[in-house]
Design a protein around this motif. Structure first.
Motif, PDB file in Angstrom:
ATOM      1  N   GLU A   1      -8.725  12.786   1.995  1.00 37.86           N
ATOM      2  CA  GLU A   1      -9.315  11.688   1.235  1.00 37.86           C
ATOM      3  C   GLU A   1      -8.343  10.516   1.225  1.00 37.86           C
ATOM      4  O   GLU A   1      -7.270  10.629   0.649  1.00 37.86           O
ATOM      5  N   ASP A   2      -8.715   9.451   1.899  1.00 34.37           N
ATOM      6  CA  ASP A   2      -7.902   8.231   1.901  1.00 34.37           C
ATOM      7  C   ASP A   2      -6.459   8.528   2.319  1.00 34.37           C
ATOM      8  O   ASP A   2      -5.520   8.220   1.605  1.00 34.37           O
ATOM      9  N   ARG A   3      -6.289   9.175   3.456  1.00 33.66           N
ATOM     10  CA  ARG A   3      -4.991   9.547   4.040  1.00 33.66           C
ATOM     11  C   ARG A   3      -4.190  10.488   3.145  1.00 33.66           C
ATOM     12  O   ARG A   3      -2.959  10.516   3.201  1.00 33.66           O
ATOM     13  N   GLN A   4      -4.882  11.252   2.315  1.00 28.52           N
ATOM     14  CA  GLN A   4      -4.220  12.280   1.520  1.00 28.52           C
ATOM     15  C   GLN A   4      -4.861  13.623   1.818  1.00 28.52           C
ATOM     16  O   GLN A   4      -6.087  13.742   1.840  1.00 28.52           O
TER      17      GLN A   4
ATOM     18  N   ARG B   1       2.004   1.916  -3.510  1.00 27.45           N
ATOM     19  CA  ARG B   1       0.936   2.527  -4.319  1.00 27.45           C
ATOM     20  C   ARG B   1       0.772   4.001  -3.982  1.00 27.45           C
ATOM     21  O   ARG B   1       0.564   4.828  -4.877  1.00 27.45           O
ATOM     22  N   LEU B   2       0.856   4.350  -2.689  1.00 29.07           N
ATOM     23  CA  LEU B   2       0.751   5.756  -2.286  1.00 29.07           C
ATOM     24  C   LEU B   2       1.885   6.585  -2.874  1.00 29.07           C
ATOM     25  O   LEU B   2       1.676   7.708  -3.329  1.00 29.07           O
TER      26      LEU B   2
ATOM     27  N   ASP C   1       0.343   7.615   8.860  1.00 25.47           N
ATOM     28  CA  ASP C   1      -0.523   7.304   9.996  1.00 25.47           C
ATOM     29  C   ASP C   1      -0.061   8.130  11.186  1.00 25.47           C
ATOM     30  O   ASP C   1       1.139   8.265  11.441  1.00 25.47           O
TER      31      ASP C   1
ATOM     32  N   ARG D   1       1.190   7.134  -6.561  1.00 23.37           N
ATOM     33  CA  ARG D   1       0.078   8.065  -6.751  1.00 23.37           C
ATOM     34  C   ARG D   1       0.501   9.494  -6.437  1.00 23.37           C
ATOM     35  O   ARG D   1       0.154  10.431  -7.155  1.00 23.37           O
ATOM     36  N   SER D   2       1.284   9.676  -5.395  1.00 21.33           N
ATOM     37  CA  SER D   2       1.691  11.031  -5.019  1.00 21.33           C
ATOM     38  C   SER D   2       2.707  11.603  -5.999  1.00 21.33           C
ATOM     39  O   SER D   2       2.779  12.802  -6.196  1.00 21.33           O
TER      40      SER D   2
ATOM     41  N   VAL E   1       0.469  13.106   0.772  1.00 22.74           N
ATOM     42  CA  VAL E   1       0.176  11.847   1.449  1.00 22.74           C
ATOM     43  C   VAL E   1       0.515  12.008   2.926  1.00 22.74           C
ATOM     44  O   VAL E   1       1.599  12.467   3.271  1.00 22.74           O
TER      45      VAL E   1
ATOM     46  N   GLN F   1       0.830  -1.202   0.000  1.00 23.45           N
ATOM     47  CA  GLN F   1       0.000   0.000   0.000  1.00 23.45           C
ATOM     48  C   GLN F   1       0.869   1.258   0.000  1.00 23.45           C
ATOM     49  O   GLN F   1       0.566   2.236  -0.672  1.00 23.45           O
TER      50      GLN F   1
END
Length: 137
Positions: free
Chosen positions: A65-68, A20-21, A102, A24-25, A99, A17
């Motif tokens: 949105e989704d940890r972004q 993927r982040l 946590d 995407r970023s 991004v 994951q």
């Protein structure tokens, strides 16, 4: 030449994951507009500052949105009925994404002098030690 991924390292388990982040970023907001700074304001806090001259508070939105952290700007086109001899200041929309790890929380957002400041804080991680018992087989 093959692309190195986190899956290439057998001791890195469960990081798909994260990969993927990162991908995407890397794609998001790659045009450089608007310019921004990220500064560390203390050991566990940060500030993102975007240069949003010409935007009002109503033109901007900040969402998670989704940890972004997603910051969008959209200006209304007010050029109707106006004749520009030179137009160097364009009204253009943007979307900037960051991004969030946590434990990182978004605090307040402040607009001053054409700059949008968004404060972030991170809770200090507590060291966790867990002992796993070994059962006889």
């Amino acid at each position: 030449m093959s692309k190195l991924t986190l899956a290439s390292y057998p001791h890195m388990l469960g990081f798909e994951q994260l990969e993927r982040l990162l991908e995407r970023s890397a794609k998001a907001g790659s045009d450089g507009y608007p310019p921004y700074n990220i500064e560390q304001t203390s050991e566990n806090s940060y500030r993102i500052t975007l240069a949003v001259a010409g935007f009002s508070r109503d033109d901007l939105s900040i969402t998670i949105e989704d940890r972004q952290l997603v910051i969008r700007g959209r200006q209304e086109d007010d050029s109707e009925g106006r004749v520009f001899l030179h137009r160097g200041i364009a009204s253009r929309q943007f979307q900037r994404m960051f991004v969030l790890a946590d434990g990182v929380d978004v605090g307040e957002a402040v607009m001053e002098n054409g700059l949008l400041h968004v404060d972030l804080s991170r809770a200090a991680p507590e060291p966790v030690v867990q002992t796993i018992s070994i059962r006889k087989g």
